[in-house]
Design an enzyme around this catalytic site. Structure first.
Site, PDB file in Angstrom:
ATOM      1  N   ASP A  28       0.934  -1.103  -0.108  1.00 46.16           N
ATOM      2  CA  ASP A  28      -0.052  -0.121  -0.083  1.00 46.16           C
ATOM      3  C   ASP A  28       0.781   1.096   0.053  1.00 46.16           C
ATOM      4  OD1 ASP A  28      -2.208   1.376   0.074  1.00 46.16           O
ATOM      5  OD2 ASP A  28      -2.680   1.145   2.191  1.00 46.16           O
ATOM      6  N   ARG A  41      -0.328   8.492 -10.517  1.00 48.98           N
ATOM      7  CA  ARG A  41      -0.309   7.401  -9.589  1.00 48.98           C
ATOM      8  C   ARG A  41       0.358   5.998 -10.282  1.00 48.98           C
ATOM      9  NH1 ARG A  41      -3.552   7.118  -5.392  1.00 48.98           N
ATOM     10  NH2 ARG A  41      -4.011   4.935  -6.170  1.00 48.98           N
ATOM     11  N   ASN A  76     -10.458  -3.535  -6.497  1.00 50.18           N
ATOM     12  CA  ASN A  76      -9.662  -2.596  -7.292  1.00 50.18           C
ATOM     13  C   ASN A  76     -10.095  -2.273  -8.741  1.00 50.18           C
ATOM     14  OD1 ASN A  76      -6.513  -3.824  -5.741  1.00 50.18           O
ATOM     15  ND2 ASN A  76      -7.952  -1.969  -5.080  1.00 50.18           N
TER      16      ASN A  76
HETATM   17  C1  FPP Z   1      -2.075  -0.066  -3.055  1.00 53.66           C
HETATM   18  O1  FPP Z   1      -1.546   1.318  -3.310  1.00 53.66           O
HETATM   19  C2  FPP Z   1      -1.422  -0.838  -4.455  1.00 53.66           C
HETATM   20  C3  FPP Z   1      -2.113  -1.428  -5.452  1.00 53.66           C
HETATM   21  C4  FPP Z   1      -3.402  -1.461  -5.483  1.00 53.66           C
HETATM   22  C5  FPP Z   1      -1.319  -1.882  -6.503  1.00 53.66           C
HETATM   23  C6  FPP Z   1      -0.270  -2.746  -6.355  1.00 53.66           C
HETATM   24  C7  FPP Z   1       0.458  -2.983  -7.497  1.00 53.66           C
HETATM   25  C8  FPP Z   1       1.652  -2.947  -8.064  1.00 53.66           C
HETATM   26  C9  FPP Z   1       2.853  -2.738  -6.573  1.00 53.66           C
HETATM   27  C10 FPP Z   1       2.371  -3.245  -9.213  1.00 53.66           C
HETATM   28  C11 FPP Z   1       2.144  -4.527  -9.733  1.00 53.66           C
HETATM   29  C12 FPP Z   1       2.917  -5.779  -9.338  1.00 53.66           C
HETATM   30  C13 FPP Z   1       3.442  -6.788  -9.636  1.00 53.66           C
HETATM   31  C14 FPP Z   1       3.969  -7.909  -8.952  1.00 53.66           C
HETATM   32  C15 FPP Z   1       3.725  -6.731 -11.148  1.00 53.66           C
HETATM   33  P1  FPP Z   1      -2.415   2.344  -3.535  1.00 53.66           P
HETATM   34  O2  FPP Z   1      -2.529   2.787  -5.054  1.00 53.66           O
HETATM   35  O3  FPP Z   1      -3.637   2.213  -2.993  1.00 53.66           O
HETATM   36  O4  FPP Z   1      -1.716   3.774  -2.942  1.00 53.66           O
HETATM   37  P2  FPP Z   1      -2.510   4.726  -2.146  1.00 53.66           P
HETATM   38  O5  FPP Z   1      -3.028   4.202  -0.846  1.00 53.66           O
HETATM   39  O6  FPP Z   1      -1.449   5.796  -1.886  1.00 53.66           O
HETATM   40  O7  FPP Z   1      -3.440   5.332  -2.974  1.00 53.66           O
END
Ligand code: FPP
Length: 247
Positions: A28, A41, A76
């Site tokens: 996160d 983002r 998501n």
């Molecule tokens: C949460 O941070 C993150 C996600 C929903 C996506 C995670 C995906 C990756 C790290 C990339 C893909 C991974 C691989 C293995 C190829 P957020 O976007 O909710 O962050 P925020 O809370 O700051 O908005």
């Protein structure tokens, strides 16, 4: 094109002897990491993916047996299409850049409902699962289109079908029956659940498997959650008294 790996070193001298058998990571804070730098983002997800690679390598090198990452939840899909596409692109890139994991004899397991994912992604996941099924140095679980409640619903449907077919009696259903119908059936429960970025919740990640997990929260955002940060979590974990309901 291969993602540029960050070659990192960190001292392992202070690592505790007692390491968790299974670590769950909620990746996160990618969005905030990018926004803080005035970038879209999706740059945060790209950095997050690099960090995922680095920590996977590190966990393999220090002998963690099972690691799970929350890549994309059943919720998501509600994000802007551009962001969903960016995450799917990173995933596709990653799925085609897995030689290192196979060379390191890592078994890859994709947990979640694959049916809603683009067909080429589903196909590649099945290939990687089949190609790595023989390996046992580490299990790497990637939760994609995953939701803990959805997983339990899916298990309940399978169990109900067995009861209907007469191969299972209702009073034969145990906790283990349920565990054996989850996507994680070959993997022990989570010992240590790590969530960076200051949020203090599980967000539907491995809710059955985290029943007795130790939780580690930190304000560091996922792209900055380095090997050093993981070491801190491992030291903290080793100090927790785990009683599993006993005294
Ligand atoms: C949460 O941070 C993150 C996600 C929903 C996506 C995670 C995906 C990756 C790290 C990339 C893909 C991974 C691989 C293995 C190829 P957020 O976007 O909710 O962050 P925020 O809370 O700051 O908005």
């Amino acid at each position: 094109m291969a993602l540029p790996f960050r070659k990192k070193t960190v001292s392992t001298d202070t690592l505790p002897e007692q390491l968790p058998k299974h670590i769950g990571f909620i990746m996160d804070g990618n969005g905030r990491w990018a926004t803080k730098r005035g970038m879209p983002r999706k740059f945060g997800h790209r950095e997050g993916a690099k960090n995922f690679h680095d920590l996977t390598r590190y966990c393999r090198s220090i002998g963690i047996q099972n690691i799970s990452f929350y890549v994309f939840s059943t919720e998501n899909w509600k994000r802007p299409q551009e962001e969903v596409d960016a995450i799917m692109d990173l995933l596709w890139q990653y799925l085609n850049d897995c030689d290192e994991y196979l060379e390191q004899e890592v078994r890859m397991i994709f947990i979640g409902d694959k049916s809603r994912l683009p067909e080429r992604i589903q196909k590649r996941m099945l290939e990687l699962e089949a190609d790595s099924a023989k390996y046992n140095k580490m299990n790497l679980l990637l939760a994609i289109n995953y939701g803990g409640r959805d997983e339990i619903k899916h298990a309940a449907q399978e169990i109900a079908a067995e009861v209907k077919a007469g191969t299972l009696q209702p009073d034969q259903i145990t906790e283990d029956t349920i565990s054996q119908h989850l996507y994680t059936k070959d993997v022990p429960d989570v010992d240590l659940l790590i969530r960076p970025s200051g949020e203090l919740r599980l967000s539907n990640f491995l809710i059955w498997q985290c029943a007795y997990a130790e939780y580690y929260f930190t304000n560091v955002l996922w792209p900055d959650f380095s090997r050093e940060e993981l070491n801190k979590a491992l030291v903290e974990y080793s100090k927790r008294g785990r009683r599993f309901g006993g005294v």
